[in-house]
Design a protein around this motif. Structure first.
Motif, PDB file in Angstrom:
ATOM      1  N   ALA A 135      -3.208  30.553 -26.281  1.00  0.00           N
ATOM      2  CA  ALA A 135      -1.745  30.559 -26.299  1.00  0.00           C
ATOM      3  C   ALA A 135      -1.213  31.004 -27.660  1.00  0.00           C
ATOM      4  CB  ALA A 135      -1.208  29.179 -25.937  1.00  0.00           C
ATOM      5  N   LEU A 136      -1.771  30.458 -28.732  1.00  0.00           N
ATOM      6  CA  LEU A 136      -1.319  30.837 -30.068  1.00  0.00           C
ATOM      7  C   LEU A 136      -1.644  32.299 -30.362  1.00  0.00           C
ATOM      8  CD1 LEU A 136      -2.292  27.672 -32.155  1.00  0.00           C
ATOM      9  CD2 LEU A 136       0.004  28.402 -31.486  1.00  0.00           C
ATOM     10  N   ALA A 181      10.813  29.143 -30.153  1.00  0.00           N
ATOM     11  CA  ALA A 181      10.894  27.685 -30.259  1.00  0.00           C
ATOM     12  C   ALA A 181      10.311  27.013 -29.020  1.00  0.00           C
ATOM     13  CB  ALA A 181      12.347  27.254 -30.462  1.00  0.00           C
ATOM     14  N   VAL A 182      10.634  27.553 -27.851  1.00  0.00           N
ATOM     15  CA  VAL A 182      10.103  26.996 -26.603  1.00  0.00           C
ATOM     16  C   VAL A 182       8.581  27.114 -26.574  1.00  0.00           C
ATOM     17  CG1 VAL A 182       9.993  27.338 -24.097  1.00  0.00           C
ATOM     18  CG2 VAL A 182      12.204  27.370 -25.264  1.00  0.00           C
ATOM     19  N   GLY A 183       8.061  28.246 -27.031  1.00  0.00           N
ATOM     20  CA  GLY A 183       6.618  28.437 -27.045  1.00  0.00           C
ATOM     21  C   GLY A 183       5.911  27.461 -27.967  1.00  0.00           C
ATOM     22  N   VAL A 184       6.447  27.279 -29.166  1.00  0.00           N
ATOM     23  CA  VAL A 184       5.839  26.341 -30.117  1.00  0.00           C
ATOM     24  C   VAL A 184       5.890  24.919 -29.570  1.00  0.00           C
ATOM     25  CG1 VAL A 184       6.065  25.319 -32.413  1.00  0.00           C
ATOM     26  CG2 VAL A 184       6.315  27.790 -32.116  1.00  0.00           C
ATOM     27  N   ILE A 185       7.031  24.548 -28.999  1.00  0.00           N
ATOM     28  CA  ILE A 185       7.151  23.210 -28.409  1.00  0.00           C
ATOM     29  C   ILE A 185       6.161  23.051 -27.260  1.00  0.00           C
ATOM     30  CG2 ILE A 185       8.679  21.667 -27.116  1.00  0.00           C
ATOM     31  CD1 ILE A 185      11.006  22.855 -28.737  1.00  0.00           C
ATOM     32  N   GLY A 186       5.997  24.109 -26.462  1.00  0.00           N
ATOM     33  CA  GLY A 186       5.054  24.052 -25.353  1.00  0.00           C
ATOM     34  C   GLY A 186       3.630  23.801 -25.814  1.00  0.00           C
ATOM     35  N   VAL A 187       3.219  24.488 -26.882  1.00  0.00           N
ATOM     36  CA  VAL A 187       1.873  24.275 -27.421  1.00  0.00           C
ATOM     37  C   VAL A 187       1.730  22.845 -27.943  1.00  0.00           C
ATOM     38  CG1 VAL A 187       0.252  24.962 -29.229  1.00  0.00           C
ATOM     39  CG2 VAL A 187       1.512  26.706 -27.959  1.00  0.00           C
ATOM     40  N   LEU A 188       2.765  22.339 -28.603  1.00  0.00           N
ATOM     41  CA  LEU A 188       2.720  20.968 -29.114  1.00  0.00           C
ATOM     42  C   LEU A 188       2.655  19.953 -27.976  1.00  0.00           C
ATOM     43  CD1 LEU A 188       5.293  21.168 -32.061  1.00  0.00           C
ATOM     44  CD2 LEU A 188       2.796  21.047 -32.209  1.00  0.00           C
ATOM     45  N   LEU A 213       3.778  16.280 -18.917  1.00  0.00           N
ATOM     46  CA  LEU A 213       2.387  16.536 -18.583  1.00  0.00           C
ATOM     47  C   LEU A 213       1.912  17.844 -19.214  1.00  0.00           C
ATOM     48  CD1 LEU A 213       2.598  15.592 -14.800  1.00  0.00           C
ATOM     49  CD2 LEU A 213       1.767  14.160 -16.676  1.00  0.00           C
ATOM     50  N   PRO A 214       0.583  18.048 -19.281  1.00  0.00           N
ATOM     51  CA  PRO A 214       0.059  19.277 -19.899  1.00  0.00           C
ATOM     52  C   PRO A 214       0.615  20.557 -19.295  1.00  0.00           C
ATOM     53  CG  PRO A 214      -1.703  17.682 -19.643  1.00  0.00           C
ATOM     54  CD  PRO A 214      -0.506  17.103 -18.948  1.00  0.00           C
ATOM     55  N   TRP A 215       0.824  20.568 -17.979  1.00  0.00           N
ATOM     56  CA  TRP A 215       1.287  21.814 -17.371  1.00  0.00           C
ATOM     57  C   TRP A 215       2.726  22.142 -17.766  1.00  0.00           C
ATOM     58  CZ3 TRP A 215       5.423  22.432 -14.143  1.00  0.00           C
ATOM     59  CH2 TRP A 215       5.914  21.310 -13.475  1.00  0.00           C
ATOM     60  N   HIS A 216       3.479  21.131 -18.207  1.00  0.00           N
ATOM     61  CA  HIS A 216       4.813  21.414 -18.736  1.00  0.00           C
ATOM     62  C   HIS A 216       4.703  22.271 -20.001  1.00  0.00           C
ATOM     63  CE1 HIS A 216       6.213  17.451 -16.673  1.00  0.00           C
ATOM     64  NE2 HIS A 216       6.283  18.483 -15.854  1.00  0.00           N
ATOM     65  N   GLY A 217       3.747  21.908 -20.857  1.00  0.00           N
ATOM     66  CA  GLY A 217       3.511  22.712 -22.050  1.00  0.00           C
ATOM     67  C   GLY A 217       3.055  24.115 -21.698  1.00  0.00           C
ATOM     68  N   GLY A 218       2.202  24.215 -20.672  1.00  0.00           N
ATOM     69  CA  GLY A 218       1.749  25.528 -20.235  1.00  0.00           C
ATOM     70  C   GLY A 218       2.887  26.389 -19.726  1.00  0.00           C
ATOM     71  N   ALA A 219       3.789  25.778 -18.966  1.00  0.00           N
ATOM     72  CA  ALA A 219       4.935  26.524 -18.441  1.00  0.00           C
ATOM     73  C   ALA A 219       5.854  26.988 -19.567  1.00  0.00           C
ATOM     74  CB  ALA A 219       5.706  25.649 -17.451  1.00  0.00           C
ATOM     75  N   MET A 220       6.035  26.143 -20.579  1.00  0.00           N
ATOM     76  CA  MET A 220       6.897  26.519 -21.703  1.00  0.00           C
ATOM     77  C   MET A 220       6.285  27.665 -22.506  1.00  0.00           C
ATOM     78  SD  MET A 220       7.950  22.646 -22.859  1.00  0.00           S
ATOM     79  CE  MET A 220       9.073  23.099 -24.174  1.00  0.00           C
TER      80      MET A 220
END
Length: 275
Positions: A135-136, A181-188, A213-220
Protein backbone atom coordinates in the motif's frame (compact mmCIF):
# COMPACT_ATOMS: atom_id res chain seq x y z
CA UNK A 1 -8.19 -31.45 -8.44
CA UNK A 2 -5.05 -33.20 -7.19
CA UNK A 3 -2.84 -30.93 -5.06
CA UNK A 4 0.19 -32.26 -6.96
CA UNK A 5 -1.18 -31.21 -10.35
CA UNK A 6 0.96 -28.91 -12.46
CA UNK A 7 -1.80 -26.31 -12.47
CA UNK A 8 -5.28 -25.67 -11.11
CA UNK A 9 -7.98 -23.97 -13.12
CA UNK A 10 -9.49 -21.32 -10.83
CA UNK A 11 -13.20 -20.74 -10.45
CA UNK A 12 -14.18 -17.49 -12.12
CA UNK A 13 -17.25 -15.81 -10.66
CA UNK A 14 -18.18 -12.64 -8.79
CA UNK A 15 -16.93 -13.84 -5.40
CA UNK A 16 -14.31 -11.75 -3.60
CA UNK A 17 -11.65 -14.47 -3.94
CA UNK A 18 -12.21 -14.78 -7.67
CA UNK A 19 -12.09 -11.01 -8.16
CA UNK A 20 -8.88 -10.87 -6.14
CA UNK A 21 -7.23 -13.44 -8.40
CA UNK A 22 -8.43 -11.55 -11.46
CA UNK A 23 -6.95 -8.37 -9.98
CA UNK A 24 -3.62 -10.14 -9.54
CA UNK A 25 -3.75 -11.33 -13.15
CA UNK A 26 -4.75 -7.87 -14.33
CA UNK A 27 -1.54 -6.32 -12.98
CA UNK A 28 0.56 -8.71 -15.05
CA UNK A 29 -1.62 -8.22 -18.13
CA UNK A 30 -1.06 -4.47 -17.99
CA UNK A 31 2.70 -4.84 -17.53
CA UNK A 32 2.74 -7.27 -20.44
CA UNK A 33 1.00 -4.69 -22.59
CA UNK A 34 3.20 -1.79 -21.47
CA UNK A 35 6.45 -3.65 -22.09
CA UNK A 36 5.26 -4.88 -25.49
CA UNK A 37 5.03 -1.35 -26.91
CA UNK A 38 7.71 -0.12 -29.29
CA UNK A 39 9.64 -3.38 -29.54
CA UNK A 40 12.71 -3.21 -31.77
CA UNK A 41 15.18 -5.96 -30.90
CA UNK A 42 14.55 -9.62 -30.16
CA UNK A 43 15.69 -9.09 -26.56
CA UNK A 44 12.83 -6.62 -26.12
CA UNK A 45 10.32 -9.47 -26.42
CA UNK A 46 11.71 -11.14 -23.31
CA UNK A 47 10.02 -8.88 -20.78
CA UNK A 48 6.47 -9.06 -22.19
CA UNK A 49 6.84 -12.83 -22.33
CA UNK A 50 8.21 -12.90 -18.79
CA UNK A 51 5.29 -10.91 -17.37
CA UNK A 52 2.73 -12.93 -19.33
CA UNK A 53 4.13 -16.26 -18.13
CA UNK A 54 4.38 -14.97 -14.55
CA UNK A 55 0.77 -13.81 -14.49
CA UNK A 56 -0.56 -17.06 -15.94
CA UNK A 57 1.56 -19.17 -13.58
CA UNK A 58 0.11 -17.37 -10.56
CA UNK A 59 -3.43 -17.45 -11.93
CA UNK A 60 -3.21 -21.20 -12.56
CA UNK A 61 -1.50 -21.88 -9.20
CA UNK A 62 1.54 -23.51 -10.79
CA UNK A 63 3.75 -24.99 -8.02
CA UNK A 64 6.48 -22.61 -6.80
CA UNK A 65 5.14 -19.84 -9.04
CA UNK A 66 4.98 -17.32 -6.18
CA UNK A 67 8.64 -17.77 -5.30
CA UNK A 68 9.55 -17.82 -8.98
CA UNK A 69 7.83 -14.51 -9.64
CA UNK A 70 9.11 -12.82 -6.48
CA UNK A 71 12.76 -13.75 -6.97
CA UNK A 72 12.94 -14.96 -10.56
CA UNK A 73 11.69 -11.81 -12.28
CA UNK A 74 14.12 -9.44 -10.47
CA UNK A 75 17.01 -11.89 -10.87
CA UNK A 76 16.32 -12.20 -14.58
CA UNK A 77 16.27 -8.41 -14.91
CA UNK A 78 19.65 -8.18 -13.18
CA UNK A 79 21.10 -10.75 -15.59
CA UNK A 80 19.72 -8.88 -18.60
CA UNK A 81 21.03 -5.59 -17.23
CA UNK A 82 24.53 -6.96 -16.72
CA UNK A 83 24.51 -8.60 -20.15
CA UNK A 84 23.39 -5.46 -21.98
CA UNK A 85 25.29 -2.97 -19.84
CA UNK A 86 22.11 -1.17 -18.77
CA UNK A 87 22.77 -0.39 -15.12
CA UNK A 88 19.31 1.11 -14.56
CA UNK A 89 17.85 -2.37 -15.01
CA UNK A 90 19.27 -3.30 -11.60
CA UNK A 91 17.25 -0.48 -10.03
CA UNK A 92 14.13 -1.77 -11.77
CA UNK A 93 14.91 -5.24 -10.43
CA UNK A 94 14.72 -3.95 -6.85
CA UNK A 95 11.56 -2.08 -7.81
CA UNK A 96 10.00 -5.29 -9.16
CA UNK A 97 11.01 -7.26 -6.06
CA UNK A 98 9.21 -4.84 -3.74
CA UNK A 99 6.17 -4.63 -6.01
CA UNK A 100 5.67 -8.15 -7.31
CA UNK A 101 6.52 -9.91 -4.04
CA UNK A 102 3.35 -8.68 -2.31
CA UNK A 103 1.30 -9.09 -5.50
CA UNK A 104 2.39 -12.72 -5.79
CA UNK A 105 1.78 -13.66 -2.17
CA UNK A 106 -1.13 -11.53 -0.91
CA UNK A 107 -3.99 -13.46 -2.57
CA UNK A 108 -2.64 -16.79 -1.31
CA UNK A 109 -2.06 -15.43 2.20
CA UNK A 110 -5.51 -13.84 2.27
CA UNK A 111 -7.31 -17.02 1.24
CA UNK A 112 -5.22 -19.31 3.46
CA UNK A 113 -3.67 -21.36 0.65
CA UNK A 114 -2.53 -24.66 2.18
CA UNK A 115 0.53 -24.82 -0.08
CA UNK A 116 2.07 -21.98 1.93
CA UNK A 117 2.59 -24.34 4.85
CA UNK A 118 1.88 -21.62 7.43
CA UNK A 119 -0.26 -21.62 10.54
CA UNK A 120 -2.92 -18.92 10.75
CA UNK A 121 -0.96 -16.67 13.10
CA UNK A 122 2.15 -16.64 10.90
CA UNK A 123 0.08 -16.26 7.76
CA UNK A 124 -1.81 -13.24 9.04
CA UNK A 125 1.34 -11.61 10.39
CA UNK A 126 3.10 -11.90 7.04
CA UNK A 127 0.03 -10.72 5.18
CA UNK A 128 -0.21 -7.63 7.36
CA UNK A 129 3.40 -6.68 6.69
CA UNK A 130 3.16 -7.32 2.94
CA UNK A 131 -0.08 -5.36 2.61
CA UNK A 132 1.41 -2.31 4.34
CA UNK A 133 4.55 -2.48 2.17
CA UNK A 134 2.42 -2.78 -0.95
CA UNK A 135 0.00 0.00 0.00
CA UNK A 136 2.75 2.46 0.91
CA UNK A 137 4.78 1.56 -2.16
CA UNK A 138 1.86 2.03 -4.53
CA UNK A 139 0.78 5.32 -2.94
CA UNK A 140 4.23 6.86 -2.58
CA UNK A 141 6.17 5.37 -5.50
CA UNK A 142 3.72 4.26 -8.20
CA UNK A 143 1.35 7.17 -7.70
CA UNK A 144 2.07 10.89 -7.93
CA UNK A 145 -0.51 11.74 -5.29
CA UNK A 146 2.12 13.17 -2.91
CA UNK A 147 3.37 15.60 -5.57
CA UNK A 148 -0.22 16.36 -6.53
CA UNK A 149 -1.11 17.20 -2.95
CA UNK A 150 2.04 19.19 -2.14
CA UNK A 151 2.82 21.08 -5.35
CA UNK A 152 0.07 20.39 -7.86
CA UNK A 153 2.65 19.62 -10.54
CA UNK A 154 5.10 16.84 -11.25
CA UNK A 155 7.14 15.16 -13.98
CA UNK A 156 6.24 11.67 -15.15
CA UNK A 157 8.05 9.29 -17.47
CA UNK A 158 6.72 6.48 -19.64
CA UNK A 159 8.36 3.20 -20.64
CA UNK A 160 10.01 4.94 -23.62
CA UNK A 161 11.68 7.35 -21.16
CA UNK A 162 9.66 10.27 -22.52
CA UNK A 163 9.04 12.86 -19.80
CA UNK A 164 5.77 14.70 -19.31
CA UNK A 165 5.33 17.86 -17.24
CA UNK A 166 1.94 17.43 -15.62
CA UNK A 167 -0.17 19.67 -13.40
CA UNK A 168 -3.60 19.99 -11.81
CA UNK A 169 -5.63 23.02 -10.75
CA UNK A 170 -6.22 24.16 -7.17
CA UNK A 171 -9.51 22.30 -6.80
CA UNK A 172 -7.94 19.06 -7.98
CA UNK A 173 -4.99 19.67 -5.66
CA UNK A 174 -7.41 19.90 -2.73
CA UNK A 175 -8.92 16.59 -3.83
CA UNK A 176 -5.41 15.12 -3.94
CA UNK A 177 -4.73 16.36 -0.40
CA UNK A 178 -7.92 14.73 0.83
CA UNK A 179 -7.05 11.52 -1.02
CA UNK A 180 -3.55 11.43 0.47
CA UNK A 181 -4.94 11.98 3.97
CA UNK A 182 -7.50 9.21 3.48
CA UNK A 183 -4.78 6.86 2.25
CA UNK A 184 -2.47 7.53 5.20
CA UNK A 185 -5.35 7.11 7.64
CA UNK A 186 -6.30 3.87 5.89
CA UNK A 187 -2.81 2.44 6.32
CA UNK A 188 -2.82 3.47 9.99
CA UNK A 189 -6.23 1.86 10.52
CA UNK A 190 -4.98 -1.37 8.96
CA UNK A 191 -1.79 -1.21 11.02
CA UNK A 192 -3.69 -0.78 14.28
CA UNK A 193 -6.44 -3.31 13.65
CA UNK A 194 -4.64 -6.01 11.66
CA UNK A 195 -0.97 -5.86 12.61
CA UNK A 196 -0.98 -4.42 16.13
CA UNK A 197 -4.34 -5.99 16.89
CA UNK A 198 -6.01 -3.06 18.65
CA UNK A 199 -9.71 -3.73 19.07
CA UNK A 200 -11.88 -0.76 18.22
CA UNK A 201 -15.25 -2.33 18.83
CA UNK A 202 -15.70 -3.25 22.49
CA UNK A 203 -16.46 -1.42 25.71
CA UNK A 204 -12.79 -0.84 26.54
CA UNK A 205 -12.28 1.52 23.61
CA UNK A 206 -13.57 5.07 23.48
CA UNK A 207 -15.37 4.40 20.20
CA UNK A 208 -17.77 2.10 22.02
CA UNK A 209 -19.59 -0.36 19.79
CA UNK A 210 -18.54 1.30 16.54
CA UNK A 211 -16.42 -1.17 14.60
CA UNK A 212 -13.24 -0.30 12.74
CA UNK A 213 -11.93 -3.36 10.93
CA UNK A 214 -8.88 -4.05 8.73
CA UNK A 215 -10.90 -3.98 5.54
CA UNK A 216 -11.98 -0.42 6.34
CA UNK A 217 -8.32 0.56 6.14
CA UNK A 218 -8.00 -1.37 2.90
CA UNK A 219 -10.98 0.43 1.40
CA UNK A 220 -9.58 3.82 2.41
CA UNK A 221 -6.15 3.08 0.92
CA UNK A 222 -7.77 1.78 -2.26
CA UNK A 223 -9.87 4.94 -2.45
CA UNK A 224 -6.74 7.08 -2.19
CA UNK A 225 -5.12 5.15 -5.03
CA UNK A 226 -8.25 5.54 -7.12
CA UNK A 227 -8.22 9.31 -6.54
CA UNK A 228 -4.54 9.51 -7.47
CA UNK A 229 -5.02 7.54 -10.67
CA UNK A 230 -8.08 9.59 -11.65
CA UNK A 231 -6.24 12.89 -11.16
CA UNK A 232 -3.34 11.55 -13.21
CA UNK A 233 -5.74 10.81 -16.07
CA UNK A 234 -7.31 14.28 -16.04
CA UNK A 235 -4.11 16.28 -15.39
CA UNK A 236 -2.81 18.83 -17.87
CA UNK A 237 0.14 17.59 -19.91
CA UNK A 238 -0.68 13.91 -19.49
CA UNK A 239 0.19 11.47 -22.29
CA UNK A 240 -2.56 10.32 -24.63
CA UNK A 241 -5.16 8.21 -22.85
CA UNK A 242 -4.54 4.49 -23.11
CA UNK A 243 -7.38 2.03 -22.46
CA UNK A 244 -5.02 -0.26 -20.52
CA UNK A 245 -4.97 2.30 -17.70
CA UNK A 246 -8.50 1.27 -16.73
CA UNK A 247 -7.80 -2.43 -16.00
CA UNK A 248 -4.60 -1.41 -14.21
CA UNK A 249 -6.51 0.94 -11.91
CA UNK A 250 -9.23 -1.65 -11.27
CA UNK A 251 -6.64 -4.35 -10.55
CA UNK A 252 -4.71 -2.08 -8.21
CA UNK A 253 -7.85 -1.13 -6.29
CA UNK A 254 -8.99 -4.76 -6.20
CA UNK A 255 -5.72 -6.03 -4.74
CA UNK A 256 -5.64 -3.31 -2.10
CA UNK A 257 -9.27 -3.52 -0.99
CA UNK A 258 -10.14 -7.20 -1.42
CA UNK A 259 -7.06 -8.65 0.31
CA UNK A 260 -7.97 -7.45 3.85
CA UNK A 261 -11.66 -8.01 3.14
CA UNK A 262 -11.07 -11.71 2.48
CA UNK A 263 -8.32 -12.29 5.02
CA UNK A 264 -10.02 -10.78 8.05
CA UNK A 265 -13.64 -11.60 7.29
CA UNK A 266 -13.64 -14.92 9.15
CA UNK A 267 -11.67 -13.49 12.06
CA UNK A 268 -14.06 -10.66 12.78
CA UNK A 269 -16.75 -12.96 14.02
CA UNK A 270 -14.51 -14.70 16.52
CA UNK A 271 -13.17 -11.39 17.71
CA UNK A 272 -16.65 -10.10 18.37
CA UNK A 273 -17.38 -12.94 20.72
CA UNK A 274 -14.32 -12.38 22.88
CA UNK A 275 -14.83 -10.39 26.05
Amino acid sequence: MDDNAMYKMPTIDLSAKSLLMLSQLGIFVTFTYWTSQGLEDIIDYVFPLLFAVSGLALFLSVPNSRMGVTLGVPAFMVVIGLATGEDETIFWAVFMLVMFGPIAYMPALASGDSTLGLDDASRMQRLGILWIVFALFMMLMMSSIVDMAMDGEWTDEDFDEIEYDMSIDSTQQTIAQVGLAVGVIGVLVFLMTAVVGIRTYDHRVIMGNWKMLPWHGGAMAAGAMLIGQYLWLVADGEPAFNFIEIPFILSLVGLTALTPCIAYDTNSGSSDSEE
